[in-house]
Write a protein that holds these residues in place. Structure first.
Motif, mmCIF file in Angstrom:
data_model
loop_
_atom_site.group_PDB
_atom_site.id
_atom_site.type_symbol
_atom_site.label_atom_id
_atom_site.label_comp_id
_atom_site.label_asym_id
_atom_site.label_seq_id
_atom_site.Cartn_x
_atom_site.Cartn_y
_atom_site.Cartn_z
ATOM 1 N N LEU A 54 0.834 -1.329 0.113
ATOM 2 C CA LEU A 54 -0.088 0.001 0.016
ATOM 3 C C LEU A 54 0.852 1.336 -0.022
ATOM 4 O O LEU A 54 1.964 1.260 0.454
ATOM 5 N N SER A 55 0.142 2.369 -0.408
ATOM 6 C CA SER A 55 0.883 3.746 -0.390
ATOM 7 C C SER A 55 1.200 4.069 1.121
ATOM 8 O O SER A 55 0.661 3.821 1.932
ATOM 9 N N GLU A 56 2.379 4.491 1.237
ATOM 10 C CA GLU A 56 2.929 5.133 2.790
ATOM 11 C C GLU A 56 2.644 6.408 2.894
ATOM 12 O O GLU A 56 2.653 7.060 4.036
ATOM 13 N N LYS A 57 1.755 7.190 2.029
ATOM 14 C CA LYS A 57 1.340 8.517 2.133
ATOM 15 C C LYS A 57 0.161 8.360 3.267
ATOM 16 O O LYS A 57 -0.739 7.483 3.091
ATOM 17 N N LYS A 58 0.275 9.341 3.903
ATOM 18 C CA LYS A 58 -1.142 9.477 4.803
ATOM 19 C C LYS A 58 -2.342 9.866 4.150
ATOM 20 O O LYS A 58 -2.396 10.696 3.270
ATOM 21 N N LYS A 59 -3.532 8.958 4.577
ATOM 22 C CA LYS A 59 -4.850 9.298 3.842
ATOM 23 C C LYS A 59 -5.520 10.312 4.631
ATOM 24 O O LYS A 59 -6.414 11.106 4.171
ATOM 25 N N TYR A 60 -5.461 10.244 5.978
ATOM 26 C CA TYR A 60 -6.289 11.097 6.618
ATOM 27 C C TYR A 60 -5.402 11.853 7.728
ATOM 28 O O TYR A 60 -4.314 11.396 8.121
ATOM 29 N N PRO A 61 -5.878 13.096 8.071
ATOM 30 C CA PRO A 61 -5.073 13.996 8.771
ATOM 31 C C PRO A 61 -4.925 13.331 10.288
ATOM 32 O O PRO A 61 -4.122 13.879 11.140
ATOM 33 N N TRP A 62 -5.724 12.627 10.743
ATOM 34 C CA TRP A 62 -5.575 11.976 12.163
ATOM 35 C C TRP A 62 -4.739 10.918 12.324
ATOM 36 O O TRP A 62 -4.271 10.558 13.378
ATOM 37 N N GLN A 63 -4.135 10.504 11.051
ATOM 38 C CA GLN A 63 -3.215 9.186 11.015
ATOM 39 C C GLN A 63 -1.832 10.065 11.757
ATOM 40 O O GLN A 63 -1.430 10.972 11.454
ATOM 41 N N GLN A 64 -1.219 9.113 12.572
ATOM 42 C CA GLN A 64 0.146 9.232 13.090
ATOM 43 C C GLN A 64 1.126 8.501 12.407
ATOM 44 O O GLN A 64 1.110 7.457 11.897
ATOM 45 N N GLU A 65 2.453 9.134 12.546
ATOM 46 C CA GLU A 65 3.404 8.350 12.011
ATOM 47 C C GLU A 65 3.602 6.776 13.015
ATOM 48 O O GLU A 65 3.595 6.911 13.683
ATOM 49 N N HIS A 66 3.984 5.793 12.244
ATOM 50 C CA HIS A 66 4.239 4.708 12.701
ATOM 51 C C HIS A 66 5.414 4.506 13.655
ATOM 52 O O HIS A 66 6.511 4.958 13.201
ATOM 53 N N ARG A 67 5.418 4.174 14.738
ATOM 54 C CA ARG A 67 6.268 3.880 15.623
ATOM 55 C C ARG A 67 6.466 2.487 16.230
ATOM 56 O O ARG A 67 5.656 1.903 16.683
ATOM 57 N N PRO A 68 7.861 1.972 16.419
ATOM 58 C CA PRO A 68 8.106 0.621 16.850
ATOM 59 C C PRO A 68 7.616 0.639 18.320
ATOM 60 O O PRO A 68 7.597 1.901 18.928
ATOM 61 N N ASN A 69 7.381 -0.664 18.888
ATOM 62 C CA ASN A 69 6.927 -0.715 20.034
ATOM 63 C C ASN A 69 8.115 -0.568 21.229
ATOM 64 O O ASN A 69 9.341 -0.783 20.873
ATOM 65 N N PRO A 70 8.052 0.731 21.897
ATOM 66 C CA PRO A 70 9.046 1.138 22.875
ATOM 67 C C PRO A 70 9.068 0.023 24.083
ATOM 68 O O PRO A 70 9.798 0.625 24.920
ATOM 69 N N THR A 71 8.431 -0.750 24.163
ATOM 70 C CA THR A 71 8.391 -1.721 25.448
ATOM 71 C C THR A 71 9.939 -1.991 25.728
ATOM 72 O O THR A 71 10.646 -2.535 24.979
ATOM 73 N N GLY A 72 10.482 -1.778 26.901
ATOM 74 C CA GLY A 72 11.706 -2.315 27.482
ATOM 75 C C GLY A 72 12.924 -1.100 27.067
ATOM 76 O O GLY A 72 14.092 -1.521 27.309
ATOM 77 N N THR A 73 12.452 0.044 26.274
ATOM 78 C CA THR A 73 13.502 1.069 26.092
ATOM 79 C C THR A 73 13.190 2.275 26.962
ATOM 80 O O THR A 73 12.209 2.431 27.707
ATOM 81 N N ALA A 74 14.109 3.408 26.874
ATOM 82 C CA ALA A 74 13.865 4.445 27.784
ATOM 83 C C ALA A 74 12.650 5.214 27.344
ATOM 84 O O ALA A 74 12.235 5.898 28.167
ATOM 85 N N GLN A 75 12.069 5.130 26.155
ATOM 86 C CA GLN A 75 10.838 5.815 25.541
ATOM 87 C C GLN A 75 9.400 5.238 25.870
ATOM 88 O O GLN A 75 8.548 5.437 25.771
ATOM 89 N N ALA A 76 9.643 3.805 26.778
ATOM 90 C CA ALA A 76 8.488 3.133 27.058
ATOM 91 C C ALA A 76 7.573 3.964 28.313
ATOM 92 O O ALA A 76 8.094 4.672 28.966
ATOM 93 N N TYR A 77 6.124 3.913 28.179
ATOM 94 C CA TYR A 77 5.508 4.527 28.924
ATOM 95 C C TYR A 77 5.607 3.902 30.594
ATOM 96 O O TYR A 77 5.504 2.847 30.636
#
Length: 118
Positions: free
Chosen positions: A69-92
């Protein structure tokens, strides 16, 4: 990528494309023992982590779509894909987590610990 993979890639598989994270996607040239479908796989850029695959390529890998599929955003509410941050400093980490503040709020008296038999 290992030397053996590079050597056999040209004979058995064809490169389909690369995503914005640097992952490279391949598809076998023949139908193997994969239920009459060509085998599709990814060679990760860096650490092999399945959550690095964006949704557009995930659909292609799992034979949901015939082409990526196209990697362009179709909708303004779509966010950029992020890998799962679990186990990293960026984790919640909620307030009170050992790696956040380490102190939780004191209970207000409406909490009573459960004890067996009560």
């Amino acid at each position: 990528m290992s030397f053996l993979h590079r050597l056999t890639t040209g004979f058995a598989v064809s490169e389909i494309g690369t995503d914005r994270f640097g992952n490279t996607y391949y598809e076998s040239k023949r139908d193997w023992l994969n239920y009459g479908r060509k085998r599709r796989y990814v060679v990760y850029s860096g650490t092999a982590e399945a959550t690095k695959v964006p949704p557009e390529w995930h659909a292609w890998l799992h034979h949901t779509t015939d082409a990526p599929l196209s990697e362009k955003k179709k909708y303004p509410w779509q966010q950029e894909h992020r890998p799962n941050p679990t186990g990293t400093a960026q984790a919640y980490r909620p307030v009170g987590h050992d790696h956040a503040t380490g102190h939780r709020q004191v209970t207000t008296g409406d909490y009573e610990a459960w004890t067996p038999g009560s």
